[in-house]
Design an enzyme around this catalytic site. Structure first.
Site, PDB file in Angstrom:
ATOM      1  N   PRO A 184      30.738 -10.786 -12.815  1.00  0.00           N
ATOM      2  CA  PRO A 184      31.827 -11.223 -11.923  1.00  0.00           C
ATOM      3  C   PRO A 184      31.376 -11.228 -10.463  1.00  0.00           C
ATOM      4  O   PRO A 184      30.504 -10.452 -10.060  1.00  0.00           O
ATOM      5  CB  PRO A 184      32.913 -10.167 -12.159  1.00  0.00           C
ATOM      6  CG  PRO A 184      32.604  -9.580 -13.502  1.00  0.00           C
ATOM      7  CD  PRO A 184      31.116  -9.597 -13.612  1.00  0.00           C
ATOM      8  N   HIS A 289      19.940 -38.262  -7.796  1.00  0.00           N
ATOM      9  CA  HIS A 289      19.666 -36.954  -7.186  1.00  0.00           C
ATOM     10  C   HIS A 289      19.822 -37.018  -5.653  1.00  0.00           C
ATOM     11  O   HIS A 289      18.880 -36.791  -4.905  1.00  0.00           O
ATOM     12  CB  HIS A 289      18.258 -36.465  -7.552  1.00  0.00           C
ATOM     13  CG  HIS A 289      18.115 -34.973  -7.416  1.00  0.00           C
ATOM     14  ND1 HIS A 289      17.215 -34.249  -8.144  1.00  0.00           N
ATOM     15  CD2 HIS A 289      18.763 -34.058  -6.629  1.00  0.00           C
ATOM     16  CE1 HIS A 289      17.297 -32.963  -7.818  1.00  0.00           C
ATOM     17  NE2 HIS A 289      18.239 -32.830  -6.901  1.00  0.00           N
ATOM     18  N   ILE A 290      21.047 -37.284  -5.222  1.00  0.00           N
ATOM     19  CA  ILE A 290      21.328 -37.428  -3.797  1.00  0.00           C
ATOM     20  C   ILE A 290      22.273 -36.331  -3.288  1.00  0.00           C
ATOM     21  O   ILE A 290      22.922 -36.490  -2.259  1.00  0.00           O
ATOM     22  CB  ILE A 290      21.921 -38.819  -3.475  1.00  0.00           C
ATOM     23  CG1 ILE A 290      23.191 -39.088  -4.295  1.00  0.00           C
ATOM     24  CG2 ILE A 290      20.874 -39.902  -3.715  1.00  0.00           C
ATOM     25  CD1 ILE A 290      23.935 -40.341  -3.881  1.00  0.00           C
ATOM     26  N   GLY A 291      22.331 -35.207  -4.021  1.00  0.00           N
ATOM     27  CA  GLY A 291      23.260 -34.135  -3.650  1.00  0.00           C
ATOM     28  C   GLY A 291      23.145 -33.689  -2.212  1.00  0.00           C
ATOM     29  O   GLY A 291      24.152 -33.467  -1.538  1.00  0.00           O
TER      30      GLY A 291
END
Length: 323
Positions: A184, A289-291
C-alpha cells in the site's frame, strides 16, 4: 575532475540542454542521428570513454561495458525506465547509473489521459469515419463509447506517473480508484484509492492502466489469463513498457470481445511492425511511444542526464541515481 577533459559518448541526437551542460567541461563524441546508433558503432565508439549518455533504445550489457574498458566511470540514461541496462553488470563494476524520474511525469500522465479518452470515446475511429465519408445523419446509436463518470479505474503500479494520472482522472467523475503493487502507498489516500490484489483489480475495473516499471517478474503480466478476468466492457491502456503485455493474447482478447478496447503508447518490439495484427483493429489505438514527447519534458530529461553525468565526474552525488 582532473585537468584532462573527460570523454563522453552520446548515443543519439538529443535536445541540446544536456549537451550545453556537458560541453564546457567534457569532450563530447555523438552519434548525430535521429536513428539509434548501430550496435557495432556503439561498441567501437565507447572504447576509452569516461561516461556514456544513452537512451532506452540502447542495450547496455556486459559486451558494451567490456568494450568501454575500465575507464568508464558512469552512465546517464535519458529515460525513467532502465530495463535496457544490465544493472547487475554495472553494480559489479561499480559503475553508477543516472536516470530521469519526475521530469517526465506530467507529460506522460497527460498522454495517458489523452490515450484513454481517445480509446474509450473512439476518437480515432470517429475521425477516420469523417474522412472516409461515413458521417451520415445523426444517429443515437452510432460511435458509442465508454465514459469515466461513475467508473472504476484500476492502476497497476501507483508510482509517480500512476498517481499523476489518477489525479488528472478524478475530476472526470471517477467513482472508485483501485491499485495493485508490492505494498500500500500512503499517497493513495489523497484520491481514496483502495489497495487490492491484481486479480481483484482486473475483475472490478472499467479502465485498467499499466503504469508499473518493467521487471523480470512482470514480463507478460497482461496475458490471456489476465484479459479473461477483465470486464467485457473494460478499456486497457498501457503507457509503461511494451514487455508488460503479451500482444498475441491482447489481439485475441480484442477480436473475441473479451475486453472492449485497448490503447498502447508502448509495444514490443518498437517500432511495431506495420503488419502487426493489432493495427488491423478499430478498437486498438497505438501511438509511437510519445508519452514524454513535449518540448519541456524532453529538454528537462536531456538536462538531467547531463547533470547526472557531470556531477559524478566532478566527484559529487548524482541528482538522480538508480539505487
Amino acid at each position: 575532475m582532473s585537468n584532462r577533459r573527460p570523454k563522453v559518448y552520446v548515443t543519439r541526437r538529443v535536445p541540446p540542454d544536456g549537451l550545453e551542460i556537458l560541453r564546457p567541461h567534457c569532450e563530447i563524441t555523438q552519434w548525430d542521428s535521429e536513428k539509434p546508433v548501430p550496435r557495432a558503432e556503439l561498441i567501437r565508439q565507447i572504447a576509452g570513454k569516461d561516461a556514456l549518455f544513452c537512451l532506452l533504445t540502447d542495450k547496455i550489457d556486459g559486451e558494451v561495458l567490456n568494450a568501454a574498458g575500465p575507464q568508464l566511470k558512469c552512465i546517464g540514461t535519458m529515460s525513467v525506465g532502465y530495463d535496457h541496462i544490465d544493472m547487475t553488470e554495472c553494480r559489479e563494476r561499480n559503475i553508477p547509473v543516472g536516470f530521469t524520474p519526475d521530469v517526465l511525469t506530467n507529460a506522460t500522465a497527460e498522454l495517458t489521459v489523452g490515450l484513454l479518452l481517445a480509446t474509450s470515446r473512439r476518437l480515432i475511429e470517429a475521425s477516420q469515419s469523417v474522412r472516409e465519408g461515413g458521417w451520415g445523419t445523426w444517429d443515437p446509436c452510432w460511435m458509442l463509447g465508454h465514459g469515466l463518470d461513475g467508473s472504476t479505474v484500476g492502476v497497476v503500479g501507483l508510482g509517480r506517473i500512476g498517481m499523476a494520472v489518477a489525479r488528472r482522472l478524478a475530476p472526470f467523475g471517477v467513482k472508485r480508484f483501485l491499485y495493485s503493487g508490492h505494498s500500500p502507498k500512503n499517497e493513495a489516500n489523497e484520491i481514496g484509492a483502495e489497495f487490492v490484489d491484481f486479480d481483484d483489480l482486473l475483475s472490478n475495473s472499467d479502465f485498467v492502466l499499466g503504469c508499473c516499471a518493467l521487471t523480470k517478474e512482470n514480463q507478460g503480466l497482461f496475458d490471456k489469463d489476465a484479459f479473461s478476468k477483465m470486464k467485457s466492457n473494460a478499456i486497457f491502456v498501457n503507457t509503461s513498457r511494451g514487455g508488460l503485455v503479451n500482444q498475441t493474447d491482447l489481439y485475441q482478447a480484442l477480436v473475441n470481445h473479451q475486453i472492449a478496447a485497448a490503447g498502447l503508447d508502448v509495444t514490443s518490439p518498437e517500432p511495431l511492425p506495420t503488419d502487426s495484427p493489432l493495427l488491423t483493429l478499430k478498437n486498438c489505438v497505438i501511438l509511437p511511444h510519445i508519452g514524454s514527447a513535449t518540448e519541456m519534458a524532453r529538454g528537462a530529461m536531456s538536462a538531467l542526464t547531463g547533470r547526472n553525468i557531470l556531477s559524478f565526474l566532478r566527484g559529487e552525488e548524482m541528482p538522480c541515481r538508480i539505487k
